[in-house]
Design a protein around this motif. Structure first.
Motif, PDB file in Angstrom:
ATOM      1  N   PRO A  62       6.422  -0.187  -9.338  1.00 54.24           N
ATOM      2  CA  PRO A  62       4.999  -0.470  -9.550  1.00 54.24           C
ATOM      3  C   PRO A  62       4.773  -1.728 -10.396  1.00 54.24           C
ATOM      4  CG  PRO A  62       5.414   1.858  -9.861  1.00 54.24           C
ATOM      5  CD  PRO A  62       6.758   1.186  -9.736  1.00 54.24           C
ATOM      6  N   MET A  63       5.611  -1.935 -11.406  1.00 48.95           N
ATOM      7  CA  MET A  63       5.469  -3.115 -12.248  1.00 48.95           C
ATOM      8  C   MET A  63       5.783  -4.384 -11.440  1.00 48.95           C
ATOM      9  SD  MET A  63       7.089  -3.589 -15.976  1.00 48.95           S
ATOM     10  CE  MET A  63       5.715  -3.212 -17.042  1.00 48.95           C
ATOM     11  N   GLN A  64       6.806  -4.327 -10.594  1.00 51.13           N
ATOM     12  CA  GLN A  64       7.136  -5.479  -9.752  1.00 51.13           C
ATOM     13  C   GLN A  64       5.974  -5.800  -8.810  1.00 51.13           C
ATOM     14  OE1 GLN A  64      11.038  -5.815  -7.877  1.00 51.13           O
ATOM     15  NE2 GLN A  64      11.770  -4.152  -9.181  1.00 51.13           N
ATOM     16  N   PHE A  73       2.900  -8.183   0.125  1.00 50.93           N
ATOM     17  CA  PHE A  73       3.202  -8.428  -1.281  1.00 50.93           C
ATOM     18  C   PHE A  73       4.495  -9.231  -1.288  1.00 50.93           C
ATOM     19  CE2 PHE A  73       0.668  -4.615  -1.361  1.00 50.93           C
ATOM     20  CZ  PHE A  73      -0.082  -4.709  -2.515  1.00 50.93           C
ATOM     21  N   ARG A  74       4.508 -10.394  -1.947  1.00 49.51           N
ATOM     22  CA  ARG A  74       5.695 -11.250  -1.950  1.00 49.51           C
ATOM     23  C   ARG A  74       6.001 -11.691  -3.369  1.00 49.51           C
ATOM     24  NH1 ARG A  74       9.171 -12.850   1.380  1.00 49.51           N
ATOM     25  NH2 ARG A  74      10.167 -14.835   1.261  1.00 49.51           N
ATOM     26  N   HIS A  75       7.282 -11.669  -3.716  1.00 51.53           N
ATOM     27  CA  HIS A  75       7.730 -12.115  -5.033  1.00 51.53           C
ATOM     28  C   HIS A  75       7.334 -13.583  -5.214  1.00 51.53           C
ATOM     29  CE1 HIS A  75      10.316 -13.100  -8.400  1.00 51.53           C
ATOM     30  NE2 HIS A  75      10.497 -11.793  -8.583  1.00 51.53           N
ATOM     31  N   PRO A  76       6.736 -13.944  -6.341  1.00 47.74           N
ATOM     32  CA  PRO A  76       6.223 -15.307  -6.503  1.00 47.74           C
ATOM     33  C   PRO A  76       7.288 -16.404  -6.605  1.00 47.74           C
ATOM     34  CG  PRO A  76       5.901 -14.050  -8.511  1.00 47.74           C
ATOM     35  CD  PRO A  76       6.438 -13.097  -7.476  1.00 47.74           C
ATOM     36  N   GLN A  77       8.494 -16.100  -7.058  1.00 51.40           N
ATOM     37  CA  GLN A  77       9.520 -17.130  -7.197  1.00 51.40           C
ATOM     38  C   GLN A  77      10.757 -16.887  -6.336  1.00 51.40           C
ATOM     39  OE1 GLN A  77       8.722 -15.561 -10.407  1.00 51.40           O
ATOM     40  NE2 GLN A  77       7.074 -16.993 -10.824  1.00 51.40           N
ATOM     41  N   LEU A  78      11.081 -15.655  -6.072  1.00 52.99           N
ATOM     42  CA  LEU A  78      12.328 -15.314  -5.397  1.00 52.99           C
ATOM     43  C   LEU A  78      12.261 -15.667  -3.914  1.00 52.99           C
ATOM     44  CD1 LEU A  78      15.034 -14.001  -6.121  1.00 52.99           C
ATOM     45  CD2 LEU A  78      14.054 -11.812  -5.471  1.00 52.99           C
ATOM     46  N   LEU A 116      11.779  -8.189  -2.939  1.00 48.48           N
ATOM     47  CA  LEU A 116      11.437  -9.508  -2.412  1.00 48.48           C
ATOM     48  C   LEU A 116      10.062  -9.466  -1.759  1.00 48.48           C
ATOM     49  CD1 LEU A 116      12.185 -12.442  -1.640  1.00 48.48           C
ATOM     50  CD2 LEU A 116      13.284 -11.507   0.394  1.00 48.48           C
ATOM     51  N   CYS A 117       9.837  -8.456  -0.905  1.00 45.41           N
ATOM     52  CA  CYS A 117       8.506  -8.314  -0.312  1.00 45.41           C
ATOM     53  C   CYS A 117       8.277  -6.892   0.200  1.00 45.41           C
ATOM     54  CB  CYS A 117       8.263  -9.343   0.787  1.00 45.41           C
ATOM     55  SG  CYS A 117       9.026  -9.004   2.350  1.00 45.41           S
ATOM     56  N   LEU A 118       7.016  -6.562   0.277  1.00 44.85           N
ATOM     57  CA  LEU A 118       6.545  -5.322   0.883  1.00 44.85           C
ATOM     58  C   LEU A 118       5.532  -5.744   1.919  1.00 44.85           C
ATOM     59  CD1 LEU A 118       5.891  -2.306   1.257  1.00 44.85           C
ATOM     60  CD2 LEU A 118       4.418  -2.471  -0.761  1.00 44.85           C
ATOM     61  N   ASP A 119       5.808  -5.454   3.172  1.00 48.29           N
ATOM     62  CA  ASP A 119       4.925  -5.797   4.276  1.00 48.29           C
ATOM     63  C   ASP A 119       4.351  -4.500   4.823  1.00 48.29           C
ATOM     64  OD1 ASP A 119       3.604  -7.006   6.366  1.00 48.29           O
ATOM     65  OD2 ASP A 119       5.412  -7.601   7.441  1.00 48.29           O
ATOM     66  N   ILE A 120       3.056  -4.302   4.632  1.00 43.86           N
ATOM     67  CA  ILE A 120       2.387  -3.096   5.114  1.00 43.86           C
ATOM     68  C   ILE A 120       1.684  -3.476   6.411  1.00 43.86           C
ATOM     69  CG2 ILE A 120       0.684  -1.303   4.614  1.00 43.86           C
ATOM     70  CD1 ILE A 120       1.187  -1.919   1.607  1.00 43.86           C
TER      71      ILE A 120
END
Length: 83
Positions: free
Chosen positions: A10-12, A29-34, A57-61
């Motif tokens: 949840p924090m990520q 949802f995508r990691h801003p730097q990774l 790295l990402c969550l694609d819903i």
């Protein structure tokens, strides 16, 4: 954080870039730097999770309704009728 600790999922997610496809309704949802290729990909009904090590790295819903049903399953008897 000293590199050995891992943030909770949840924090990520709170720190990730978010976007919505206006045509399909998919939520990303995508990691801003990774960047890079994931070590682990988990696909489920309506979603895909990609990890590099312990970091999301990402969550694609792709189907929010299917994911909502999955998340509601453990508590469905507590939900109002019709949901």
């Amino acid at each position: 954080m000293d590199g050995r600790e891992t943030m909770s999922l949840p924090m990520q997610l709170r720190q990730m870039q978010q976007s919505v496809d206006p045509d399909t309704g998919a939520i990303l949802f995508r990691h801003p730097q990774l960047r890079g290729l994931p070590d682990l990909v988990i696909e489920g009904e309506g979603y895909t999770l990609e990890f590099i090590g312990p970091t999301l790295l990402c969550l694609d819903i792709t189907d929010p309704r299917a994911l909502g049903k999955l998340l509601a399953e453990p508590v469905k008897e507590q939900l109002p009728a019709g949901l």
